[in-house]
Write an enzyme that holds these catalytic residues in place. Sequence first.
Site, PDB file in Angstrom:
ATOM      1  N   ASP A  26       0.841  -1.202   0.000  1.00  0.00           N
ATOM      2  CA  ASP A  26       0.000   0.000   0.000  1.00  0.00           C
ATOM      3  C   ASP A  26       0.864   1.235   0.000  1.00  0.00           C
ATOM      4  OD1 ASP A  26      -1.909  -1.861   0.408  1.00  0.00           O
ATOM      5  OD2 ASP A  26      -2.902  -0.803   2.028  1.00  0.00           O
ATOM      6  N   ASP A 306      -5.090  -3.696   4.326  1.00  0.00           N
ATOM      7  CA  ASP A 306      -5.605  -3.264   5.627  1.00  0.00           C
ATOM      8  C   ASP A 306      -7.125  -3.418   5.736  1.00  0.00           C
ATOM      9  OD1 ASP A 306      -6.200  -1.296   3.837  1.00  0.00           O
ATOM     10  OD2 ASP A 306      -5.150   0.321   4.851  1.00  0.00           O
ATOM     11  N   ASP A 310      -9.687  -6.582   1.647  1.00  0.00           N
ATOM     12  CA  ASP A 310      -8.369  -7.053   1.203  1.00  0.00           C
ATOM     13  C   ASP A 310      -8.114  -8.498   1.651  1.00  0.00           C
ATOM     14  OD1 ASP A 310      -7.721  -4.663   0.055  1.00  0.00           O
ATOM     15  OD2 ASP A 310      -6.712  -3.860   1.811  1.00  0.00           O
TER      16      ASP A 310
END
Length: 554
Positions: A26, A306, A310
């Site tokens: 990310d 997170d 996901d």
Amino acid sequence: MADLGALVRNPRTIEALGRADVLCFDKTGTLTEGTLQLAAVGDGDQELPADRLDTPRKAVLAAALRATPPARQAEPMAHQTDRAVMAGARRAGVAVRQGAPRWRRTDALPFEPSRAYHATAGRTSHGLLLSVKGAPENVLRRCVGRRHRGAPAPLDPDAVEALTARAEELAAAGRRVLAVAERPMADDEELTDEAVRDLVFLGFVALADPVRTSAAPATRRLHEAGVHTVMLTGDHPATADAIAARVSDVPEPKVCTGPELDELDDAALDALLPTVDVIARCSPHHKVRIVQAYQRLGRVVAMTGDGANDAPAIRLADVGIALGRRGTPAATAAADLVVGDDRLETIVSALMEGRAMWASVRAALAILIGGNLGEVTFSVLTASLTGGTPLSARQIMLVNLLTDLAPALAIAVREPTGHTGERLLREGPHRSLGTALTNEMLLRGVITALGAGLAWFGARLTGRRRRASTVALAALVGTQLAQTLATGGLDRHVLIAGLGSAAVLAGIVQTPGVSHFFGCTPLGPVAWGITLGSIALATLAGSALTPLLRGLAD
Ligand SMILES: Nc1ncnc2c1ncn2[C@@H]1O[C@H](COP(=O)(O)OP(=O)(O)OP(=O)(O)O)[C@@H](O)[C@H]1O
């Protein structure tokens, strides 16, 4: 690993981490500080910094604030974007009722990555008002007009193009950009996704999240380790590109978007992914496809995440990584590894642990196989020279007991050394167990045979056969232990195991009854001198040859 702030849910993860050659991570919090702040507000033509907003831009911010969930005292707001808008509005002295007298929230469509906007319905003294903030392309698509210099204006394709370009310019500075829009609602109108249309564009809100200085070196280390990194973000491609340019050592990172991936079939996706550095506007369902594609290509994928959505991609990845600070319980439950501080550097350190494990496997295998190779070489050479066997079965068993058991185990379980060492970056199943292992085994075999051979030859020249075979036994064990100690460095377990085995050997050789049981004889100072001299000579030769062989393996 716990000291690094990383929790491993099952031990297999370390081995898989050592093999990982693709890391998808990310942006927010992993590469950036994770502290989104209001940077600027614009009316579509010009932005002003957050600390110098005029009345029209404060009106845009007030609308963005209305399109934000209410702050509850007991729990923090779920989305950083909302927290940043709320904190920025507070600092600018902007309240929800600015431009909407007696506004009161009546309904909301909360932000979701697939929707990419947050919409709120609120009652004002003039009737119901729909307020929306979200990704510019999604919001602009639903707009039919704009407010221009305080007056309503049509939103023709040229105006949409100009506003899109303006949003891109803001994003190219590495900012998260939100478009803000509103419209009056009919009293009986329900707030649904279909109702979010016919909006009037009000302006842009730009949020900044500084890139951490340590992110660029961490990315470089990953590249040096042969790991292909891919930044996955829900943000605008221009924002992602700007951040990637600051952290990546690739001159022009290749950026593509989630919607572009949707256009590709599996074969085209497989061809594209190895060349991609950034995937923007990436939603959780894209992450699943990305993991599957890399796995089809035979890559070992580590994937961070997170959000609850996901979880499937985290579970599917060879190493699923949940970000501890921002991670939802679902993401954490699906993960193999939980990174407490969300940072890329911690993920790199965890990867190094995995690489160190492969280095330990190599060292332990080299000790076991290389040592035995040396024993066989010594036995075959002396047998072909003398016609007899220098070591009895009991003596060979003793050699194996003293060299293969405690010392090899201690090497395998010792603390990994050189976390920051460049060498570890080059470890991994192929590197550690390929030519490097073969070289290490051969070297160990040659050095072991050399130490034992020198000792046996020196002792045979100066004494009887039984004494020579005792000296050869002691040198065979001693040369292997010396190499084990050189591999283990100052590790406590290796030192105890190595020196302990040497003490047991000396005890057996020097204790008359036991010595005879093993076909040995207690040795005098000259014999011990020959033994230790041969061990020292062989070990020195080994130290001189090691860097040479490493160079060949690299
Ligand atoms: N709370 C929110 N309200 C309205 N729009 C939002 C909100 N949060 C994000 N957005 C919009 O949706 C886009 C995607 O945001 P999202 O939170 O899905 O990104 P992300 O995947 O978490 O990205 P990163 O990992 O880089 O932070 C943002 O660029 C922004 O335009």
